[in-house]
Design a protein around this motif. Structure first.
Motif, PDB file in Angstrom:
ATOM      1  N   SER A  90       0.798  -1.226   0.000  1.00  0.00           N
ATOM      2  CA  SER A  90       0.000   0.000   0.000  1.00  0.00           C
ATOM      3  C   SER A  90       0.830   1.274   0.000  1.00  0.00           C
ATOM      4  N   VAL A  91       2.064   1.214   0.479  1.00  0.00           N
ATOM      5  CA  VAL A  91       2.902   2.404   0.615  1.00  0.00           C
ATOM      6  C   VAL A  91       3.989   2.369  -0.453  1.00  0.00           C
ATOM      7  N   LEU A  92       3.996   3.393  -1.305  1.00  0.00           N
ATOM      8  CA  LEU A  92       4.994   3.457  -2.370  1.00  0.00           C
ATOM      9  C   LEU A  92       6.359   3.862  -1.855  1.00  0.00           C
ATOM     10  N   ARG A  93       6.371   4.828  -0.949  1.00  0.00           N
ATOM     11  CA  ARG A  93       7.635   5.337  -0.422  1.00  0.00           C
ATOM     12  C   ARG A  93       7.377   6.074   0.884  1.00  0.00           C
ATOM     13  N   THR A  94       8.374   6.107   1.739  1.00  0.00           N
ATOM     14  CA  THR A  94       8.296   6.913   2.953  1.00  0.00           C
ATOM     15  C   THR A  94       9.114   8.183   2.760  1.00  0.00           C
ATOM     16  N   SER A  95       8.747   9.206   3.501  1.00  0.00           N
ATOM     17  CA  SER A  95       9.381  10.503   3.337  1.00  0.00           C
ATOM     18  C   SER A  95      10.745  10.537   4.012  1.00  0.00           C
ATOM     19  N   VAL A 123       0.854  11.183   8.763  1.00  0.00           N
ATOM     20  CA  VAL A 123      -0.166  11.209   7.713  1.00  0.00           C
ATOM     21  C   VAL A 123       0.433  10.641   6.430  1.00  0.00           C
ATOM     22  N   LEU A 124      -0.313   9.749   5.780  1.00  0.00           N
ATOM     23  CA  LEU A 124       0.062   9.255   4.459  1.00  0.00           C
ATOM     24  C   LEU A 124      -0.751   9.983   3.388  1.00  0.00           C
ATOM     25  N   LEU A 125      -0.140  10.237   2.240  1.00  0.00           N
ATOM     26  CA  LEU A 125      -0.772  10.951   1.135  1.00  0.00           C
ATOM     27  C   LEU A 125      -0.911  10.034  -0.071  1.00  0.00           C
ATOM     28  N   LYS A 126      -2.070  10.059  -0.688  1.00  0.00           N
ATOM     29  CA  LYS A 126      -2.252   9.380  -1.965  1.00  0.00           C
ATOM     30  C   LYS A 126      -1.284   9.977  -2.985  1.00  0.00           C
ATOM     31  N   ASP A 127      -0.714   9.128  -3.839  1.00  0.00           N
ATOM     32  CA  ASP A 127       0.351   9.599  -4.714  1.00  0.00           C
ATOM     33  C   ASP A 127      -0.143  10.309  -5.972  1.00  0.00           C
ATOM     34  N   ASN A 128      -1.271  10.989  -5.864  1.00  0.00           N
ATOM     35  CA  ASN A 128      -1.641  11.988  -6.875  1.00  0.00           C
ATOM     36  C   ASN A 128      -1.716  13.371  -6.251  1.00  0.00           C
ATOM     37  N   SER A 207      -8.438   5.355  -4.190  1.00  0.00           N
ATOM     38  CA  SER A 207      -7.609   5.609  -2.996  1.00  0.00           C
ATOM     39  C   SER A 207      -7.305   4.295  -2.283  1.00  0.00           C
ATOM     40  N   SER A 208      -6.870   3.321  -3.057  1.00  0.00           N
ATOM     41  CA  SER A 208      -6.690   1.960  -2.567  1.00  0.00           C
ATOM     42  C   SER A 208      -5.621   1.888  -1.486  1.00  0.00           C
ATOM     43  N   GLY A 209      -4.455   2.451  -1.783  1.00  0.00           N
ATOM     44  CA  GLY A 209      -3.359   2.379  -0.832  1.00  0.00           C
ATOM     45  C   GLY A 209      -3.643   3.127   0.449  1.00  0.00           C
ATOM     46  N   SER A 210      -4.322   4.271   0.354  1.00  0.00           N
ATOM     47  CA  SER A 210      -4.643   5.038   1.561  1.00  0.00           C
ATOM     48  C   SER A 210      -5.528   4.227   2.487  1.00  0.00           C
ATOM     49  N   ALA A 211      -6.561   3.580   1.941  1.00  0.00           N
ATOM     50  CA  ALA A 211      -7.491   2.813   2.764  1.00  0.00           C
ATOM     51  C   ALA A 211      -6.837   1.547   3.305  1.00  0.00           C
ATOM     52  N   ALA A 212      -6.114   0.819   2.463  1.00  0.00           N
ATOM     53  CA  ALA A 212      -5.477  -0.413   2.920  1.00  0.00           C
ATOM     54  C   ALA A 212      -4.429  -0.131   3.985  1.00  0.00           C
ATOM     55  N   ALA A 213      -3.679   0.957   3.821  1.00  0.00           N
ATOM     56  CA  ALA A 213      -2.668   1.317   4.820  1.00  0.00           C
ATOM     57  C   ALA A 213      -3.307   1.632   6.161  1.00  0.00           C
ATOM     58  N   LEU A 214      -4.444   2.299   6.150  1.00  0.00           N
ATOM     59  CA  LEU A 214      -5.134   2.598   7.403  1.00  0.00           C
ATOM     60  C   LEU A 214      -5.654   1.318   8.050  1.00  0.00           C
ATOM     61  N   ALA A 215      -6.229   0.423   7.247  1.00  0.00           N
ATOM     62  CA  ALA A 215      -6.719  -0.839   7.804  1.00  0.00           C
ATOM     63  C   ALA A 215      -5.597  -1.607   8.476  1.00  0.00           C
ATOM     64  N   ALA A 216      -4.399  -1.519   7.927  1.00  0.00           N
ATOM     65  CA  ALA A 216      -3.235  -2.206   8.482  1.00  0.00           C
ATOM     66  C   ALA A 216      -2.519  -1.377   9.545  1.00  0.00           C
ATOM     67  N   SER A 217      -3.067  -0.224   9.899  1.00  0.00           N
ATOM     68  CA  SER A 217      -2.484   0.663  10.919  1.00  0.00           C
ATOM     69  C   SER A 217      -1.051   1.049  10.576  1.00  0.00           C
ATOM     70  N   ALA A 222      -4.886   9.293   6.639  1.00  0.00           N
ATOM     71  CA  ALA A 222      -4.406   9.330   5.262  1.00  0.00           C
ATOM     72  C   ALA A 222      -5.295  10.258   4.457  1.00  0.00           C
ATOM     73  N   ILE A 223      -4.766  10.709   3.331  1.00  0.00           N
ATOM     74  CA  ILE A 223      -5.514  11.569   2.414  1.00  0.00           C
ATOM     75  C   ILE A 223      -5.838  10.759   1.164  1.00  0.00           C
ATOM     76  N   GLY A 224      -7.122  10.787   0.790  1.00  0.00           N
ATOM     77  CA  GLY A 224      -7.556  10.203  -0.471  1.00  0.00           C
ATOM     78  C   GLY A 224      -8.106  11.282  -1.370  1.00  0.00           C
ATOM     79  N   THR A 225      -8.477  10.903  -2.578  1.00  0.00           N
ATOM     80  CA  THR A 225      -9.158  11.828  -3.484  1.00  0.00           C
ATOM     81  C   THR A 225     -10.304  11.088  -4.144  1.00  0.00           C
TER      82      THR A 225
END
Length: 562
Positions: A90-95, A123-128, A207-217, A222-225
């Motif tokens: 779900s996470v492409l990269r960390t800051s 906070v995680l951000l959707k990659d758009n 906003s697949s990665g944002s939701a899945a990342a939250l479910a996995a804590s 997270a921010i979706g669009t």
């Protein structure tokens, strides 16, 4: 948004959450039930803090008394990303700057100069969503080079509020607006995101990665669009909370677009209070008013007011409403009128979840009546052709700000000549249709968008008025289907369309599950009724108590559940 401001509403919710509290970690584990699995191995978190269930007010209270630092919290989430995310991608990269931002927040907490409720919160951000210090790709290799020159407006607001930008999440490539048969959660940059509850099932998009990342804590929020369903469907299918704000409330500047007439970013979290606190930071009446005026959307509302050195749980407004909020969870649904739009097309199992939900809401004192909002067939007929014209206009404008393909025609050619873009599905039919669509100056297009706005608003307004409703409720999603690149999605989900097209707010909260697969309850309210909707959502969330931790099962049953 009505007489109450977002700030006042969140202060009230915070007061209630601090007074009522949540169970300690042992009690929370018991609530998960005998079948719940323990935390994945190697994910030791923060002593005394259950990352699955802790809320922002509780974290801020700990940071205020010195028993927790943002650095400790941020490191815990980074460890979870490292150990848990290989299951779900779900996470492409960390800051690279996350720990630096956390340390700066810790210094502010020590000085008593807290910037607000999100100060120090990962906070995680959707990659758009544009970030100047990380790539912003929309999932496409065409944008995988240099980062944008500036942050999106919403990222600027998060940084000014002291939030720790933890990283970027995967998404359905180009927000699911490329292929006629896409596979949600897949992008050429990030591969396939999996549903944490059952790993071979889909997380919904975009906003697949944002939701899945939250479910996995993997982050606190997270921010979706969303253009239509892309916040609320992933939230429902991954068992978390997602809010699509009223159009114009959150600035779209610096977000990869589909349509200025429908696009909005919005907050996602594991509970309503964290969602509301994040919206308080994201909303910006000055920036949003300009964006809304340009897109023809509604005027935005006054944003929250914060004072230096005061986090939200310390706000005097919270004390003023504390007595009332202590009993809000128990009485918040009494006398509320909710219209239930069943949508039997989503199947009998989902309908059974709605029946159980209605029973629980009625027991809490709500009046639940069955409704069917009108004009849905016409909305479905008109929306897609309008979005094609708008996408051509808006993606060309965005690509003009980035290095790489400069317009839609060049983007189409990029996909044709890069085989990596075709590893799950090869089609880019929507790109090609958008390139051939009438321009937004065309009278036929203008008539289509005007009819869409009129009918979508009337669909909700007339239903709310006819039954004297506080909100309309519907199933957010079917049980997650099996991910299959050859078949594509099985995602005709009409509940999100009226609010998405009208620009009205919607909110998905967990409602239950079919076997292991979460189903959300989508709540919709009138234009700029975000405050009222979030307050109602908090009461519904408390009554349903439907959240449960994922078990990362490899598979269940067979086929695409419906």
């Amino acid at each position: 948004m009505g007489k109450k401001s977002i700030a006042a509403m969140t202060a009230a919710l915070v007061a209630g959450s601090l007074l009522t509290g949540v169970p300690h970690a042992g009690a929370q584990a018991a609530e998960r039930g005998p079948d719940a699995s323990p935390q994945p191995a190697g994910t030791a978190g923060v002593p005394g803090v259950d990352l699955d269930t802790v809320t922002i007010p509780e974290l801020q209270a700990r940071m205020a008394d010195g028993s927790l630092t943002s650095s400790t919290l941020t490191k815990a989430y980074l460890r979870r990303i490292e150990t848990v995310d290989p299951k779900i991608h779900s996470v492409l990269r960390t800051s690279p700057n996350a720990l630096r931002a956390a340390a700066a927040s810790d210094a502010r907490h020590r000085r008593g100069k807290v910037l607000g409720p999100l100060d120090g919160i990962p906070v995680l951000l959707k990659d758009n969503v544009n970030t100047r210090d990380m790539p912003t790709t929309a999932g496409s290799l065409a944008l995988a080079g240099n980062p944008p020159d500036t942050d999106a407006v919403l990222v600027t607001r998060l940084r000014k509020a002291g939030a720790v930008i933890l990283g970027k999440t995967n998404l359905s490539e180009w927000a699911n607006f490329r292929s006629a048969k896409p596979t949600s959660g897949w992008s050429a940059v990030g591969g396939q995101t999996n549903n944490p509850y059952v790993l071979d099932r889909n997380p919904c998009g975009s906003s697949s990665g944002s939701a899945a990342a939250l479910a996995a804590s993997l982050a606190q929020v997270a921010i979706g669009t969303e253009t239509d369903g892309s916040i609320v469907c992933p939230a429902g299918m991954n068992g978390v909370v997602g809010h699509k704000p009223s159009l114009g409330l959150v600035s779209p500047s610096g977000v990869v677009p589909i349509s200025a007439e429908q696009d909005t970013a919005g907050p996602m979290a594991r509970n309503v209070i964290d969602t509301a606190l994040t919206l308080e930071v994201l909303s910006d009446h000055q920036g949003s008013r300009g964006d809304a005026a340009r897109s023809g959307g509604p005027k935005a509302l006054p944003g929250p007011r914060s004072r230096p050195g005061a986090s939200s749980h310390q706000d005097p407004a919270a004390g003023q409403v504390a007595g009332r909020m202590a009993g809000q969870a128990a009485t918040g649904l009494r006398g509320k009128r909710i219209g239930l739009w069943r949508l039997p097309s989503l199947g009998p199992d989902v309908d059974a979840v709605m029946t159980r939900t209605a029973t629980k809401l009625r027991k809490a004192g709500a009046v639940v009546v069955e409704v069917t909002p009108p004009y849905q067939a016409r909305l479905a007929e008109l929306e897609f052709p309008a979005l094609l014209s708008e996408f051509h206009r808006d993606i060309n404008a965005y690509l003009g700000t980035r290095k790489g393909p400069r317009n839609l025609a060049e983007l189409i050619e990029f996909n044709r000549t890069h085989p990596e873009e075709q590893t799950c599905f090869a089609g880019q039919e929507l790109f090609e249709k958008a390139r051939a669509a009438p321009p937004t100056t065309d009278p036929g297009y203008k008539a289509m968008r005007a009819e869409l706005k009129n009918l979508s608003s009337r669909s909700l307004d007339e239903t709310l008025a006819a039954h004297h409703l506080d909100a309309i409720a519907a199933p957010t999603n079917p049980p997650a289907w099996t991910t299959d690149c050859a078949r594509g999605d099985n995602d005709v989900i009409p509940s999100s369309t009226p609010a998405a097209v009208a620009g009205y707010p919607s909110l998905s909260v967990p409602a239950g599950s079919v076997n292991e697969l979460p189903v959300g309850l989508l709540l919709m309210a009138g234009n700029h009724q975000d405050t009222e909707l979030l307050s109602l959502g908090a009461a519904v969330e408390h009554r349903l108590k439907a959240w449960r931790a994922p078990r990362y099962l490899p598979t269940i049953g067979s086929g695409a559940a419906r």
